[in-house]
Every structure is written in C-alpha cells, then in structure tokens.
Design a protein around this motif. Structure first.
Motif, short mmCIF file in Angstrom:
data_model
loop_
_atom_site.label_atom_id
_atom_site.label_comp_id
_atom_site.label_asym_id
_atom_site.label_seq_id
_atom_site.Cartn_x
_atom_site.Cartn_y
_atom_site.Cartn_z
N ARG A 50 -1.43 -8.99 4.70
CA ARG A 50 -0.98 -7.71 5.26
C ARG A 50 -1.76 -6.53 4.70
N VAL A 51 -2.12 -6.60 3.41
CA VAL A 51 -2.78 -5.50 2.71
C VAL A 51 -3.77 -6.12 1.73
N LYS A 100 -7.43 -4.72 8.02
CA LYS A 100 -6.28 -4.67 7.11
C LYS A 100 -6.43 -3.42 6.26
N PRO A 101 -5.33 -2.81 5.83
CA PRO A 101 -5.45 -1.67 4.92
C PRO A 101 -6.16 -2.10 3.64
N TYR A 200 3.20 -0.35 4.33
CA TYR A 200 2.55 -1.30 5.23
C TYR A 200 3.38 -2.55 5.45
N VAL A 208 -0.99 -1.66 12.75
CA VAL A 208 -1.79 -1.14 11.63
C VAL A 208 -3.28 -1.35 11.92
#
Length: 265
Positions: A50-51, A100-101, A200, A208
């Motif tokens: 996710r991050v 992705k961030p 996030y 995102v």
C-alpha cells in the motif's frame, strides 16, 4: 534482500525499502542502482503493498554516487559512460513513477544523488540538523541526471540557491527549499513517518495510484528529451578535465586546484 538494499513488508502492506551500505554511507554504485530499479518495479506491481518508505541504514541516508563507481566512469569508454548515466536516470524514473505513495525517511545526511532520491519521494521527513547538499561541483561534476527531479521539487528559484554552489545546508533549510516537508528529532522520526502512512491505509489503493498519476500528468511532464539532456550533461562532465582533477584530488586526499585554501563546507 540484496547486498545493497533490504525490503521488508509488514502485515498492513507497508514496505520499507532500506539502502543497506552503511559502511559506504549508502552511496550508490551500479549494483545499488540496478537493485533500486528492480525494487521500484516489483513494489509498484505488488497488490499487497500500500505504501513504500525509503530510508537508509546507519548514520547517512545517502551520500550520493559511490566515488569508486565515479572513478570507473572516468576510465570507461563513451558508450559505457552513457549506459551507466542512463541506468541512474531510469532508476530515478522508476521510483518517481511507482504507483504507490513513496515516503522518504531521511534519518541522516544526504548529498548529491541522495538529494535526488529525496526529490522523487512524494513526501520526505528529515532529522533535524542533518546535513545535505548538491556537492557534485566540488568534484568537477554537476547534479545532472538527478537535476530534472530536484528542480521539479525545489522550483528553479530555489534550485539556483544550491544547485551549482556545492554549499552544504541543514535539514531545516531543506524544508524552506521544498525538499523536506518538515524536520523532527531522531526520537520522533518513526512517529512522524507513521503519521504520513496512516491516511493511505484508509484510502482506496487504485484511487491513490490514479491520483498520483494525475499529479504527474498535470505537472510539467518529464520527457525523454530532458532525460537525454541530463545524461549527455553528466557524460560530458565525466569526460572533462575538471572531473578528472576533482575525483583525483579526492582519492589523493588533497584539494582540487580550484579550491581556495580554507574554503568551508
């Protein structure tokens, strides 16, 4: 895990990508550049991630280009120099485009290519008092392949303050320059990174990724012509007399011929 980086993914889908050459202050060589490129692609494609948090092992975030790697470029032919410069540019591009961030956990000093890595992060938090700089000109080089990302992050006006002076500045000034979002004490760094991660984990991953892509599309796009320009600029400096003198002076532990006696860092 490779010899140059380490990747750990927790149960939440938070990946920590760690530069793992602490004995070399996490300076980038050909192997690390290749490993970071592969990691950016792999993490970007992994639906469980996710991050991504980018950080360094030890006292330094990243000291820039490994001087041994740079010295090799001085002795290489033009084709090899161009290939190595392009590999660096492609690594930065892969991290910049990762869907992705990307959060920079800047736990120590950062120079040259390390500032480039900070510039491709979506947000970076640094330790108060850490030293930073684009010091390539001290070696007769320029921050070429990182240049498009550094200028995009700082803006041209701020880049003029530090891009070609080689001046070292503190993390607090990096905030004013736009490189860092803010600084915290070393004891508070992990909490600050967690505060950046948390939103996030409540956001739709696809949204995102789409939002990050839209920002890139709305901003002045980095095109192949700019990448090629930055590669050509770096290769030209590697081929010049100043780079030979600057890198030679570093290994000889002497001042380069242009360095004034008593010049500060």
């Amino acid at each position: 895990m490779t010899e140059t980086i380490r990747i750990e993914v927790d149960a939440r889908g938070v990946a920590t990508l760690t530069l793992a050459r602490p004995d070399k202050h996490n300076a980038m060589n050909a192997a690390m550049i290749a490993d970071l490129t592969e990691a950016a692609v792999r993490l970007g494609r992994d639906p469980a991630v996710r991050v991504v948090v980018l950080t360094g092992e030890g006292r330094s975030f990243c000291a820039g280009g490994d001087l041994g790697w740079m010295k090799d470029q001085m002795q290489a032919d033009a084709e090899t120099r161009a290939r190595e410069a392009r590999s660096l540019a492609e690594m930065l591009g892969a991290l910049d485009r990762m869907p992705k961030p990307l959060i920079g956990r800047v736990q120590g000093q950062s120079f040259g290519g390390g500032v480039g890595l900070m510039s491709v992060c979506d947000v970076a938090i640094g330790v108060a008092g850490a030293k930073m700089g684009l010091t390539e000109v001290r070696l007769g080089l320029i921050p070429a392949t990182i240049g498009p990302y550094v200028v995009a992050r700082m803006g041209a006006a701020n880049a003029r303050r530090v891009f070609f002076s080689g001046r070292v500045f503190a993390a607090e000034e990096a905030v004013a320059l736009g490189l860092l979002a803010h600084t915290v004490s070393a004891d508070d760094l992990d909490a600050a990174i967690e505060a950046e991660i948390a939103p996030y984990l409540s956001a739709a991953p696809g949204a995102v990724a789409a939002g990050k892509a839209l920002v890139a599309d709305l901003a002045a796009p980095l095109d192949e012509a700019q990448v090629s320009l930055s590669i050509d600029a770096l290769v030209a400096r590697w081929e010049g007399d100043e780079a030979a003198e600057g890198i030679g002076a570093f290994f000889d532990k002497r001042k380069a011929r242009w360095a004034e006696s008593g010049a500060g860092g």
